[in-house]
Design an enzyme around this catalytic site. Structure first.
Site, PDB file in Angstrom:
ATOM      1  N   SER A 243       1.096  -1.184  -0.320  1.00  0.00           N
ATOM      2  CA  SER A 243      -0.354  -0.110  -0.131  1.00  0.00           C
ATOM      3  C   SER A 243       0.959   0.893   0.192  1.00  0.00           C
ATOM      4  O   SER A 243       1.700   1.105   0.855  1.00  0.00           O
ATOM      5  CB  SER A 243      -1.031   0.007   1.301  1.00  0.00           C
ATOM      6  N   LYS A 244       0.375   2.182  -0.711  1.00  0.00           N
ATOM      7  CA  LYS A 244       0.959   3.614  -0.594  1.00  0.00           C
ATOM      8  C   LYS A 244       1.358   3.931   0.035  1.00  0.00           C
ATOM      9  O   LYS A 244       2.144   5.117   0.834  1.00  0.00           O
ATOM     10  CB  LYS A 244       0.775   4.437  -2.027  1.00  0.00           C
ATOM     11  N   ARG A 245       0.414   4.207   1.407  1.00  0.00           N
ATOM     12  CA  ARG A 245       0.074   4.686   2.338  1.00  0.00           C
ATOM     13  C   ARG A 245       1.127   3.461   3.549  1.00  0.00           C
ATOM     14  O   ARG A 245       1.576   4.541   4.940  1.00  0.00           O
ATOM     15  CB  ARG A 245      -0.968   4.567   3.171  1.00  0.00           C
ATOM     16  N   ARG A 246       1.421   2.713   3.564  1.00  0.00           N
ATOM     17  CA  ARG A 246       1.741   2.757   5.009  1.00  0.00           C
ATOM     18  C   ARG A 246       3.297   1.509   4.072  1.00  0.00           C
ATOM     19  O   ARG A 246       4.435   1.446   5.544  1.00  0.00           O
ATOM     20  CB  ARG A 246       1.786   1.234   5.479  1.00  0.00           C
ATOM     21  N   VAL A 249       6.734   2.000  -2.195  1.00  0.00           N
ATOM     22  CA  VAL A 249       6.077   1.455  -2.437  1.00  0.00           C
ATOM     23  C   VAL A 249       6.304   1.923  -4.533  1.00  0.00           C
ATOM     24  O   VAL A 249       6.350   1.216  -5.267  1.00  0.00           O
ATOM     25  CB  VAL A 249       4.344   1.126  -3.255  1.00  0.00           C
TER      26      VAL A 249
END
Length: 482
Positions: A243-246, A249
């Site tokens: 995920s881009k949030r965590r 990537v």
């Protein structure tokens, strides 16, 4: 072996959205398409799906193109076509929707989203119930166009997963045109694929649930669906989808961290797929030509692939170690301070290449070589304290310093420096590893680094002896009575 593009050859497409940095999962999918297109004499079509005007940015589009070029997917190659832009085909999307309406494959519905939810709650179902199927509504503002999902079963023949069956009764009549007349992604995607003569769709498994809907659209528009292939998604250490949030990537971030493109390509290609011969060879390091020639969708694993950054770094270390010197110097140059002597760095470079995990680590490994003559090495206090602890340390350092000071410039080679120290070790009954500890800290300011004798050879006699004598003086001052 790469086959030249042939008329009527397979056409693969990679269709990213320019809404952020380039995801490593997207990079892997692009590489799969690229390998197949080149080997089979086909075409890799880059289509930018830019219809999300609120999130699209021109710099993200250029970022996609630059990132693809970094991993070897270049517009200069005959197998490359594009970029095409989905927004340029909006009229064709709407025209296809109109044909579906006229043929009875689609119908208009005037229920709002809230009304759909209210009906579903009342009926005890999930989603839309087909309320407007037989109401005969004509186009009007606010009305959506829905596809009439047929009865039966849709079977998706997948090159990775085999035949995957979907009961059509579980698929609601999905929207093709929004209430404002704009096309939905599914419709635009299918129309673009048809108009671009796409024969093969290779993408991540997260798109598999959409595939029966797209296959229905292909058939309703009178076209033969493409060959499908859905490769496993990438997951993190917790086995959660990247995920881009965590998670880290962005392909660009790894490039900026000093990961070599060949290392990234090799690593991505072996996520979820093992090249033939890898187990026997005991290695997953393969050239692009070998990967391209061997890649087989039917051999791709079904389970999610763990994106292991430690393993990627291990790949990168191997690739850095094997770089020709001139390529290494070119690759690392941007990471070096502008005022560093490039010839001096080139002299030490062969001795640090096998120790580097990332290109960006190089400056910190050799910065001691570029301190000005009037600046003492910045000592690591913990390393210094440990190195001076043996009772023989100060005496041995003094012996080494004077012996090195007596060497002529012509004798100043790493071999002579090593043999001189080895001869001085004998009375102290110590091994070379221990003997090097204090001289290393005195010269480099740290306990670890490139090979000591090669580093002193590059540094030169005058500066090396100056630093050694500075360390001797420091020791004498610390041991003098108050």
């Amino acid at each position: 072996m790469t086959t030249a593009p042939t008329p009527g050859g397979p056409r693969f497409r990679f269709a990213p959205s320019p809404t952020g940095s380039f995801h490593v999962g997207g990079a892997r999918t692009a590489l799969h398409n690229w390998a197949l297109a080149r080997r089979l004499g086909g075409t890799f079509v880059l289509r930018i799906e830019d219809t999300d005007e609120a999130r699209n940015r021109p710099e993200w589009t250029q970022g996609i193109i630059d990132a693809l070029a970094w991993i070897g997917i270049s517009a200069d190659d005959d197998h490359f076509e594009g970029p095409h832009f989905q927004s340029a085909n909006a009229e064709a999307h709407v025209a296809a929707a109109q044909r579906l309406f006229e043929s009875g494959a689609a119908y208009y519905c005037d229920l709002t989203g809230q009304e759909v939810q209210d009906r579903a709650k009342e009926l005890g179902i999930t989603g839309y119930d087909g309320y407007s199927r037989d109401r005969g509504l004509e186009p009007a503002p606010g009305r959506v166009l829905r596809f009439r999902v047929p009865d039966g079963t849709t079977v998706v023949n997948d090159a990775v997963r085999g035949d995957v069956s979907f009961e059509n009764s579980t698929i609601e009549d999905f929207v093709l045109l929004r209430g404002n007349g704009s096309p939905m992604f599914l419709l635009a995607n299918v129309v673009d694929d048809i108009e671009m003569s796409i024969t093969d769709v290779v993408r991540a498994e997260e798109h598999l649930p959409n595939t029966p809907k797209q296959q229905m659209l292909w058939s309703a528009l009178g076209e033969t669906p493409p060959r499908w292939a859905h490769v496993p998604v990438l997951v993190n250490e917790q086995r959660k989808k990247l995920s881009k949030r965590r998670d880290k990537v962005a392909l660009e971030s790894y490039r900026d961290d000093g990961i070599l493109p060949d290392a990234m390509v090799n690593y991505l290609m072996t996520l979820g797929w093992t090249p033939p011969g890898a187990e026997e060879a005991g290695s997953e390091i393969f050239s692009w030509d070998a990967l391209e020639a061997a890649f087989d969708l039917s051999a791709v694993a079904h389970s999610p692939a763990f994106f292991d950054i430690k393993k990627l770094v291990a790949f990168n270390k191997q690739y850095i170690k094997n770089l020709p010197l001139d390529e290494f110097l070119a690759a690392v140059d941007a990471d070096l301070p502008a005022d560093w002597d490039r010839q001096r760095f080139a002299a030490i470079a062969p001795h640090i290449m096998e120790r580097l995990e990332r290109l960006g680590d190089a400056p910190g490994l050799v910065d001691f070589l570029f301190l000005g003559d009037d600046v003492d090495p910045e000592l690591d206090q913990a390393a210094w304290d440990k190195a001076v602890k043996p009772e023989w340390a100060a005496s041995f350092l003094s012996d080494v310093t004077e012996a090195y000071a007596e060497l002529g410039d012509g004798e100043w080679t790493d071999e002579t420096l090593k043999s001189t120290m080895e001869s001085l070790m004998v009375p102290y009954e110590i091994k070379l590893g221990k003997a090097q500890a204090l001289p290393r800290v005195a010269v480099t300011g740290r306990a670890v680094g490139p090979p000591l004798f090669e580093a002193m050879d590059v540094m030169g006699r005058a500066e090396t002896v100056r630093r050694l004598r500075g360390a001797v003086t420091r020791l004498e001052a610390s041991s003098a009575p108050d």
